[in-house]
Design a protein around this motif. Structure first.
Motif, PDB file in Angstrom:
ATOM      1  N   HIS A  90       2.697  32.877  17.715  1.00 37.56           N
ATOM      2  CA  HIS A  90       2.403  32.110  17.008  1.00 37.56           C
ATOM      3  C   HIS A  90       3.013  32.789  15.314  1.00 37.56           C
ATOM      4  N   GLU A 139      13.706  29.879  16.838  1.00 40.76           N
ATOM      5  CA  GLU A 139      13.328  30.001  15.284  1.00 40.76           C
ATOM      6  C   GLU A 139      14.334  31.026  15.132  1.00 40.76           C
ATOM      7  N   ASN A 192      10.079  24.417  20.721  1.00 35.68           N
ATOM      8  CA  ASN A 192       8.915  24.062  20.562  1.00 35.68           C
ATOM      9  C   ASN A 192       8.663  23.435  21.684  1.00 35.68           C
ATOM     10  N   GLU A 201      -3.692  27.146  19.272  1.00 30.86           N
ATOM     11  CA  GLU A 201      -3.995  27.430  17.705  1.00 30.86           C
ATOM     12  C   GLU A 201      -3.145  27.038  17.130  1.00 30.86           C
ATOM     13  N   LYS A 202      -1.578  26.100  18.231  1.00 35.58           N
ATOM     14  CA  LYS A 202      -0.921  25.365  17.780  1.00 35.58           C
ATOM     15  C   LYS A 202      -0.625  24.859  17.851  1.00 35.58           C
ATOM     16  N   LEU A 203       0.091  23.708  16.950  1.00 32.53           N
ATOM     17  CA  LEU A 203      -0.284  22.615  16.917  1.00 32.53           C
ATOM     18  C   LEU A 203      -0.740  21.391  17.730  1.00 32.53           C
ATOM     19  N   LEU A 206      -4.102  21.980  19.935  1.00 34.55           N
ATOM     20  CA  LEU A 206      -5.227  22.640  18.507  1.00 34.55           C
ATOM     21  C   LEU A 206      -6.124  21.107  17.990  1.00 34.55           C
ATOM     22  N   PRO A 218      -5.506  19.894  10.132  1.00 37.40           N
ATOM     23  CA  PRO A 218      -5.221  20.642   8.869  1.00 37.40           C
ATOM     24  C   PRO A 218      -3.562  21.004   9.139  1.00 37.40           C
ATOM     25  N   TYR A 220       0.224  21.343   7.381  1.00 38.73           N
ATOM     26  CA  TYR A 220       0.324  21.715   6.186  1.00 38.73           C
ATOM     27  C   TYR A 220       1.485  21.433   5.681  1.00 38.73           C
ATOM     28  N   ARG A 227      10.362  19.659  14.271  1.00 38.82           N
ATOM     29  CA  ARG A 227      10.902  20.166  15.418  1.00 38.82           C
ATOM     30  C   ARG A 227      10.922  19.556  16.279  1.00 38.82           C
ATOM     31  N   ASN A 262       6.604  16.710  11.685  1.00 40.92           N
ATOM     32  CA  ASN A 262       5.252  16.504  11.926  1.00 40.92           C
ATOM     33  C   ASN A 262       4.297  15.391  11.961  1.00 40.92           C
ATOM     34  N   ARG A 294       2.186  26.672   5.125  1.00 35.84           N
ATOM     35  CA  ARG A 294       2.933  28.304   5.170  1.00 35.84           C
ATOM     36  C   ARG A 294       3.768  28.386   4.547  1.00 35.84           C
ATOM     37  N   HIS A 297       7.739  28.483   5.571  1.00 30.87           N
ATOM     38  CA  HIS A 297       7.487  27.121   6.845  1.00 30.87           C
ATOM     39  C   HIS A 297       8.998  27.112   6.465  1.00 30.87           C
TER      40      HIS A 297
END
Ligand code: NAD
Ligand code: TYD
Length: 357
Positions: A90, A139, A192, A201-203, A206, A218, A220, A227, A262, A294, A297
């Motif tokens: 993460h 990435e 992704n 915890e990943k988009l 979550l 939330p 960012y 992605r 996103n 982030r 980012h």
């Protein structure tokens, strides 16, 4: 019973690893699958409940950084194939704690490579019929602009986050073991993933969970980062094909040709969750909360996976609309899985994280 092959899958209790373990255990009863996982906060044996009793499956709780244990497991099980997924995965955690990422992703991979080398070189046939398959990420290629360029297998490595830097380093070590010692290796870099059993915890998981619990979502920065999303079972299928037919020492990019900004993706998630929960359309849009971006980012990731299609015949099978519908349904139907996860270390981590905002 003698098995045709003895294959280690590392990180098999995690998100993607659990899908790979399930696919191999079900599809290849003639193989013994040895799942090595340290069970960090991200490892969850509940992800494998349906196959844990199978006679061709074995779980070993161990840390890939522990070289002696890796060597012993390989020797005891006469391992001839390794599919290496264990990692810290993460980006936000890597920004807070880069050391853990260097330890597991770099030193852990090196320890696994060295144990593999020592074991395989001790055999009369040495590297014949063997494969060390390393699972990596898009990435490592850095970030693209908002244009129509894509990451290809020739794109120069340019990692920006501690996570991607650690994965890039591990990729280099794997290739170095091929070039220096002749170890048969293959590396794949995937975009992704989304689907069942992803740690929330990943988009995507979550946000599904937060919508269900009427918590803020939330986003960012401005939510404009892009992605390329691939359904996790399509990734597992690619791993199967590449493990069996990929060219030694080669690299394959795996991606969905499925780019989403996103904020647009988040609106699709909101729409799908609201519809499945019987909420009026647009009900959860008010949960969108723009937060500090982030650090570092990456703007855009997008994979060109034509090589994999042209050489090995793999393509994504699922349309995104279908994949998202399946995924949202799974998380809504598996509330208990989610609740158990969110009650532990995860909750404390997020308390700290949001306290800083
Ligand atoms: P995950 O975080 O869900 O799972 C990682 C697993 O590795 C966990 O079960 C954890 O317990 C285990 N692990 C961590 N440290 C370990 C150690 N030192 N020893 C043994 N086990 C350890 O990760 P994921 O999303 O399933 O990703 C799996 C792999 O795929 C990673 O290598 C990641 O870099 C790569 N990848 C992920 C994505 C994605 O979108 N999730 C995309 C491309 C590539
Ligand atoms: P993530 O799922 O963490 O994957 P990665 O960082 O490896 O791409 O994040 C996907 C995108 O969603 C990324 O651009 C960061 C963004 N994001 C948010 O806007 N809010 C969040 O709470 C999270 C976890 C991610």
């Amino acid at each position: 019973m003698d098995f045709k092959r003895n294959i280690i899958i590392t990180g098999g209790a995690g998100f993607i690893g659990s899908h790979v373990v399930r696919l191999f255990v079900n599809k290849y009863p003639e193989y013994r699958i040895i799942n090595i996982d340290k069970l960090t906060y991200a490892g969850n044996l509940e992800n494998l409940k349906d196959i844990e009793e199978r006679s061709n499956y074995r779980f070993v709780k161990a840390d890939i950084c522990d070289y002696e244990t890796m060597l012993r497991i390989m020797t005891d099980n006469q391992v001839d194939g390794i599919i290496h997924l264990a990692a810290e995965s993460h980006v936000d955690r890597s920004i807070k704690d880069p050391f853990t990422f260097a330890r597991t992703n770099v030193m852990g991979t090196l320890s696994l490579l060295q144990a593999t080398k020592v074991y395989w070189e001790s055999l009369p046939e040495r590297y014949e019929g063997k494969l060390f398959y390393h699972i990596s990420t898009d990435e490592v290629y850095g970030a693209l602009e908002f244009d129509d360029t894509l990451f290809t297998e020739e794109t120069k490595y340019d990692p920006h986050s501690p996570y991607s830097a650690s994965k890039a380093s591990s990729d280099h070590f794997v290739r170095a073991f091929h070039d220096t010692y002749g170890m048969p290796t293959v590396v794949t870099n995937c975009s992704n993933n989304y689907g069942p059993y992803q740690f929330p915890e990943k988009l995507i998981p979550l946000f599904i969970n937060n919508i269900r619990n009427r918590r803020p979502l939330p986003v960012y920065g401005k939510g404009e980062n892009v992605r390329d999303w691939l359904y996790v079972e399509d990734h597992a299928r690619a791993i199967d094909i590449i493990f069996h037919t990929g060219k030694i020492a080669d690299t394959y990019n795996i991606g969905g040709f499925n780019e989403w900004k996103n904020i647009d993706l988040i609106k699709v998630i909101i729409k799908t969750v609201d519809r499945l929960l019987g909420n009026p359309e647009g009900h959860s849009l008010e949960l969108i909360t723009y937060v500090t971006d982030r650090q570092g980012h990456d703007l855009r990731y997008a994979i060109d996976s034509r090589k994999l299609k042209n050489e090995l015949g793999w393509e994504p099978s699922l349309q995104f609309e279908e994949g998202i519908e399946k995924t949202v349904r799974w998380y809504l139907d598996n509330e208990e899985w989610m609740n158990r996860i969110t009650s532990g270390d995860y909750a404390r981590y997020y308390e700290d994280m949001y306290a800083g905002r």
